[in-house]
Design a protein around this motif. Sequence first.
Motif, mmCIF file in Angstrom:
data_model
loop_
_atom_site.group_PDB
_atom_site.id
_atom_site.type_symbol
_atom_site.label_atom_id
_atom_site.label_comp_id
_atom_site.label_asym_id
_atom_site.label_seq_id
_atom_site.Cartn_x
_atom_site.Cartn_y
_atom_site.Cartn_z
ATOM 1 N N GLN A 161 0.751 -1.235 -0.021
ATOM 2 C CA GLN A 161 0.056 0.023 -0.058
ATOM 3 C C GLN A 161 0.870 1.354 -0.166
ATOM 4 N N MET A 162 2.308 1.153 0.156
ATOM 5 C CA MET A 162 2.926 2.101 0.324
ATOM 6 C C MET A 162 4.268 1.789 -0.950
ATOM 7 N N LYS A 163 5.082 2.737 -1.255
ATOM 8 C CA LYS A 163 6.342 2.632 -1.963
ATOM 9 C C LYS A 163 7.725 2.847 -1.353
ATOM 10 N N ASN A 164 7.824 2.167 -0.111
ATOM 11 C CA ASN A 164 8.950 2.285 0.521
ATOM 12 C C ASN A 164 10.010 1.192 -0.001
ATOM 13 N N GLN A 165 11.128 1.312 0.449
ATOM 14 C CA GLN A 165 12.266 -0.004 -0.091
ATOM 15 C C GLN A 165 11.642 -1.387 0.518
ATOM 16 N N SER A 166 11.102 -1.411 1.683
ATOM 17 C CA SER A 166 10.504 -2.653 2.280
ATOM 18 C C SER A 166 9.479 -3.256 1.474
ATOM 19 N N ASP A 167 8.531 -2.176 0.984
ATOM 20 C CA ASP A 167 7.534 -2.648 0.028
ATOM 21 C C ASP A 167 7.848 -2.954 -1.259
ATOM 22 N N ARG A 168 8.967 -2.717 -1.668
ATOM 23 C CA ARG A 168 9.614 -2.904 -3.330
ATOM 24 C C ARG A 168 9.957 -4.269 -2.774
ATOM 25 N N ASP A 169 10.570 -4.387 -1.832
ATOM 26 C CA ASP A 169 11.529 -5.885 -1.312
ATOM 27 C C ASP A 169 10.195 -6.790 -1.619
ATOM 28 N N MET A 170 9.106 -6.481 -0.860
ATOM 29 C CA MET A 170 8.067 -7.560 -0.458
ATOM 30 C C MET A 170 7.423 -7.861 -2.034
ATOM 31 N N TRP A 171 7.288 -6.856 -2.666
ATOM 32 C CA TRP A 171 6.636 -6.737 -3.992
ATOM 33 C C TRP A 171 7.402 -7.807 -5.176
ATOM 34 N N LEU A 172 8.794 -7.625 -4.915
ATOM 35 C CA LEU A 172 9.595 -8.679 -5.860
ATOM 36 C C LEU A 172 9.506 -10.052 -5.609
ATOM 37 N N THR A 173 9.360 -10.132 -3.985
ATOM 38 C CA THR A 173 8.904 -11.550 -3.720
ATOM 39 C C THR A 173 7.621 -12.174 -4.175
ATOM 40 N N GLU A 174 6.759 -11.282 -4.360
ATOM 41 C CA GLU A 174 5.520 -11.553 -4.635
ATOM 42 C C GLU A 174 5.618 -11.913 -6.458
ATOM 43 N N VAL A 175 6.359 -11.214 -6.943
ATOM 44 C CA VAL A 175 6.493 -11.399 -8.377
ATOM 45 C C VAL A 175 7.029 -12.707 -8.732
ATOM 46 N N LYS A 176 8.095 -13.193 -7.670
ATOM 47 C CA LYS A 176 8.713 -14.326 -7.947
ATOM 48 C C LYS A 176 7.929 -15.378 -7.621
ATOM 49 N N ALA A 177 6.738 -15.181 -6.707
ATOM 50 C CA ALA A 177 6.203 -16.224 -6.238
ATOM 51 C C ALA A 177 4.827 -16.524 -7.530
ATOM 52 N N PHE A 178 4.526 -15.313 -8.116
ATOM 53 C CA PHE A 178 3.502 -15.536 -9.105
ATOM 54 C C PHE A 178 4.333 -16.361 -10.367
ATOM 55 N N LYS A 179 5.436 -16.121 -10.754
ATOM 56 C CA LYS A 179 6.212 -16.816 -11.705
ATOM 57 C C LYS A 179 6.383 -18.351 -11.332
ATOM 58 N N THR A 180 6.609 -18.757 -10.208
ATOM 59 C CA THR A 180 6.669 -19.858 -9.840
ATOM 60 C C THR A 180 5.258 -20.854 -9.922
ATOM 61 N N LYS A 181 4.168 -19.872 -9.905
ATOM 62 C CA LYS A 181 2.684 -20.405 -9.981
ATOM 63 C C LYS A 181 2.437 -20.638 -11.420
ATOM 64 N N VAL A 182 2.807 -19.765 -12.180
ATOM 65 C CA VAL A 182 2.838 -19.740 -13.506
ATOM 66 C C VAL A 182 3.475 -20.928 -14.381
ATOM 67 N N GLU A 183 4.517 -21.068 -13.784
ATOM 68 C CA GLU A 183 5.456 -22.154 -14.173
ATOM 69 C C GLU A 183 4.901 -23.743 -13.806
ATOM 70 N N SER A 184 4.153 -23.608 -12.763
ATOM 71 C CA SER A 184 3.577 -24.823 -12.392
ATOM 72 C C SER A 184 2.708 -25.534 -13.468
ATOM 73 N N VAL A 185 2.036 -24.512 -14.234
ATOM 74 C CA VAL A 185 1.193 -25.199 -15.372
ATOM 75 C C VAL A 185 1.724 -25.713 -16.456
#
Length: 418
Positions: A161-185
Amino acid sequence: MWRALDMDVERFDKMRLTLGEIYEKTYLSQVNRPDAMAYFDNMIAEIHGGRIKELLAAKEEGRPVIGTFCVYIPEEIVLAAGGICVGLCGGSQGSVPDAEKILPRNICPMVKSAFGFKAGRICPYFQVLDFVYGETTCDAKKKTWEILDDMVPTHVMEIPQMKNQSDRDMWLTEVKAFKTKVESVTGKEVTIEELRQATRIMNNKRKALQRLNRLRHAKPTPISGKDVLLIEQIAFYDEPVRFTAEVNTLCDELEKRIAAAVAIPNKNAARVMVAGVPMALPNWKLHHLVEGAGAVIVNEESCIGTRYYKDLMDEDAEDMESMLKNLTSRYMQIDCSCFTPNNERIDQVLKEYQESGAQGIIHYSLQFCHTYNIEEIRIRQACEKEGIPYMFIESDYSPEDVGQLQTRVEAFLEQIGD
Ligand code: BJ8
């Protein structure tokens, strides 16, 4: 095909007929449209036929078909895995009663409409998907995903909900999780070359939409706001390479129309910019009202509009980690009102107003969308400070407020007209 997809075919047939009638009245009745709009008319005609067959073919080949509701979900990753991303946001009143049998009535109509399409089994896109990917942008959406998951596998990406460094780090983790889920198909990892190629495809698509938006800013404008909105809506479900080529063909034609001083609807038409919440297919209500009153809409500051295509992504990273960081940075530039603070959006609205040559701004919100309804105060203050004519509209998908809105729109157009 629709029975095989477990749809309520009788109700779906009625909805298709209604959509055809509304489309004819709203779109095909326009005069002097560009010839290249024929492709997009055909996309609407084939929305429940040809495109669904393409999705089914992709599934048969083991390619992921993923439904999304938000421009924060990184399409590049789905494309890189050979898959298809389809936007599922609902813009129809027809599916709202299906949702209201389950969900509270006093939540956003976009959420209710999308949910109702699945609950009523009246949207083939929902029936084709491998899974849907929701996000935690607003309260209505994030709590609806829990209920939707009972009907279709629903994964959720946490959006900060904010754009601080900690938010950016968390968002990168989420992008990686998304990639893993898509690859599972597909059962295989996306390579850097596949991701780079997908990024090129998406950048080209966004560049074509940017070009279209620049061309419509011409004075006089060579294309109606309704037609551009339609293209922005189709962007969420068409095949991206084909779509990009068709948008560029249209742009070539618009350049010729500009040279020939073709004016839609005429050279004295009042120019309006719309800002606010996305208008999902087939929500054409405001555009139809404004353009029906003789004005023209020349910009949509919206996720079905510039927020979707204003930012490109750096294609040149050498390794997957850097590529995913670039991707995260690109998506973090989107200025949704779910973020706080969100000063970039105020600046962006003013910038687009200047670039579009509009004479006034209509801020459009959906009922019960708290973040846009409150952020509207800051947009209004900024417009007052800059002396920009401004009007705020809060509406839903029902036709009940059309008369009242028409009176307000006409008064606003009188105020901004020369
Ligand atoms: S990035 S605007 S697409 S969240 S209108 S459902 S916010 S209550 S659509 Fe959106 Fe992503 Fe933001 Fe864009 Fe909730 Fe508001 Fe409804 Fe909304």
